[in-house]
Each structure stands twice: as C-alpha cells, then as structure tokens.
Design an enzyme around this catalytic site. Structure first.
Site, short mmCIF file in Angstrom:
data_model
loop_
_atom_site.label_atom_id
_atom_site.label_comp_id
_atom_site.label_asym_id
_atom_site.label_seq_id
_atom_site.Cartn_x
_atom_site.Cartn_y
_atom_site.Cartn_z
CB SER A 1 -0.83 0.00 1.12
OG SER A 1 -1.77 1.20 1.27
NE ARG A 2 -1.21 5.02 -4.28
CZ ARG A 2 -1.83 5.87 -4.87
NH1 ARG A 2 -1.41 6.51 -5.83
NH2 ARG A 2 -3.32 5.73 -4.95
CE LYS B 1 -18.81 -4.66 -2.92
NZ LYS B 1 -19.41 -3.30 -3.36
CG ASP C 1 -19.12 -0.12 -4.01
OD1 ASP C 1 -18.14 -0.47 -4.77
OD2 ASP C 1 -19.30 0.02 -2.94
#
Length: 309
Positions: A34-35, A88, A166
């Site tokens: 992760s950044r 998802k 979403d």
C-alpha cells in the site's frame, strides 16, 4: 498455513480482510502492499512490482484496490505466477474481467472473483428454498447512506467507480445466486447528481424467463434505517431476505442460520479461496457485473440535485 499478501490497505481491508485472515487457521498474512496503509506487525511494501520481486515465496495475492487500477495489479500478479483473489467488483469492465479469467486459465493459476454478499448467512438457505418454487414476483430494495459507508471515497463517483452500483452489485450478486433461472435487464433509470459522474440511485426492471416481475431499487441517500432486502413471492409462499442476506423469513417466520454461516462473510470467502487452491480451480462468475454494465448501456439518465459528502 498459506502465506498471503494483502494489496490496498484501506477501509475494507482493515474492517474485513485483516480480521478474517488473522482469525483463520488456514492463512498467514505475510505482507501488505500500500502507498499509505499498514497493518501493525506485518511486513509492508509501497511498490507492487518491487514486492513481487522481493517475495517470490508468497504465492497468493488478495487485491482490495478500487476497481479501476485493479486490473493492472491482477495481471502483473498472474504473470508473476501468483494466485489472485479479487475484491468485488472484479474489475472496472467486463473485458478486463474476462481477460483475467483467460490469463489465469492459461497460467494454470487460481483466480477467485469474490462476492462477499453471497457469503451472507442465509443466502444458501434462500437458494435452496427457491430451487423448486415458481416465482411470481421479486423486489430488491437496497438503500443505504453513502456518507456512512463510503466517507471521502471520491473514486466511487468517478467512471469505473460504479456509484450506487457499488452496494447495488452486492444485491445483484445475491439475486443471481439464489434464483434458479437466469435474468436479463429490460430497462433502467439512473439518477445522477449534476456534480457527479456516477449514479446516486437506480431503478431496474428485469425479464424473467417464466414471466415473473423482477425489479430492483437502489439508493444512496438513505439517512435513517439502512435497507438491504430481497422479497420473493412464489406459488408456495413468500421469502424475505433481510439485512443483506443475514436473516431469512418464510411467510413471516424467521429461519436460523447454521453455525458455519454465522462465522461471517469474509472468513467464508477465504475458506473458499483455500478450497480453490487445494483443487487448482477458479471461481469467476461475472453475472452481477454484466447486469451493471447493461444498466449503464440501457439506463435513462436523470440529472438530480448535486450531492456533497
């Protein structure tokens, strides 16, 4: 235990994936990528390509990134010989999803396109009950408060972010799982805030092969009680799936879940991934994504008031 790397340490990873992995006897969270996000006590990397080179021993990757960048990461992982689990929706487009499935098959790797709502406690029981019934009518009502569940997630309003689909795709993943017959979309209305790219509400009507009326109503402006329901009326009674598939009622009487189902959606997803790895199989059902794509193709756009987080 199977070593796994979790890529994209945001809200869904911290709320669901990390607890599921840490409580599992099958999995060891060996690294994160992760950044900015990290998991205490777990090796972390900021660059995915560098991680793949540094840790060839970690053979399984779970991707929790937003859908738009996910394809590049999944393709890189598969080409590096890693098994991949997708949060998802499985991608930003159907073409991306299908390309990943073909690549996994050609590489003889496991690819799992997860749908966490299918792992809700009462979804298997609803599927079993509906299997031999004649459906007359089905209504999906999925209404929640975007400010509560997706605070500050601007990407979700951009192209590829799906907007209200979403959460709506969660309902569609249950719908396509529990019905014995395949549906296709007939028409849709998408309500789009004048300052956003993605819809904030949607109404869908489907064609059922035996004439049942099937419709769905999604809305992200629900400020009071959150509603995640599927109501099905059949020739042998009425079924209500409530709380996103967590509770089931038949003709008003509640049916209880098995102990295994109560373990939670994400633990069941990771148990499924372990099964797929053991058998060398893939699980890539993109039908919920297809319905969303059809909604964007067929949907009548209705511009509504601007929306601000």
């Amino acid at each position: 235990m199977i070593d796994i790397a979790l890529v994209g340490i945001g809200k869904i990873a911290l709320d669901q994936h990390v607890p599921a992995l840490k409580s599992s006897d099958a999995w060891n969270l060996a690294a994160t990528v992760s950044r900015s996000g990290k998991v205490k006590g777990v090796e972390s990397h900021a660059d995915f390509d560098a991680f793949l080179k540094a840790r060839p021993d970690i053979r399984v990757i779970s991707l929790c990134l937003p859908p738009v960048p996910r394809f590049d990461y999944a393709e890189a992982a598969l080409r590096a010989g890693r098994h991949v689990m997708l949060e998802k929706p499985p991608g930003a487009t159907l073409s991306e999803c299908e390309k990943l499935a073909e690549l996994a098959q050609s590489q003889r790797l496991t690819l799992y396109a997860t749908w966490h709502s299918r792992a809700a406690a009462m979804v298997p029981a609803a599927k079993e009950w509906l299997a031999d019934k004649s459906l007359k009518r089905l209504q999906v009502t999925w209404k929640e408060d975007v400010r509560r569940w997706h605070p500050g997630q601007d990407w979700i309003w951009e192209p590829g972010g799906l907007g209200v689909f979403d959460p709506g795709i969660n309902a569609l993943s249950i719908l396509t799982e529990i019905l014995p017959d395949k549906l296709h979309l007939k028409n849709a209305t998408l309500e789009v805030p004048e300052n956003k790219q993605g819809p904030i509400a949607a109404a869908l009507d489907f064609v059922h092969p035996h004439g049942a009326k099937v419709s769905a109503d999604f809305d992200w402006r629900q400020e009071d009680d959150q509603i995640w329901q599927i109501e099905a009326v059949t020739d042998a009674g009425a079924l209500l799936l409530d709380e996103g598939g967590g509770r089931m009622f038949i003709d008003g009487q509640e049916h209880s879940a098995s102990a295994a189902a109560l373990s939670g959606e994400y633990p069941r997803l990771y148990a499924r991934m372990a099964e797929l790895l053991a058998t060398g199989a893939c699980d890539t059902d993109f039908e919920p994504m297809r319905h969303v794509a059809d909604a964007f193709l067929l949907g009548h756009r209705k511009i509504v008031d601007p929306f601000y987080d």
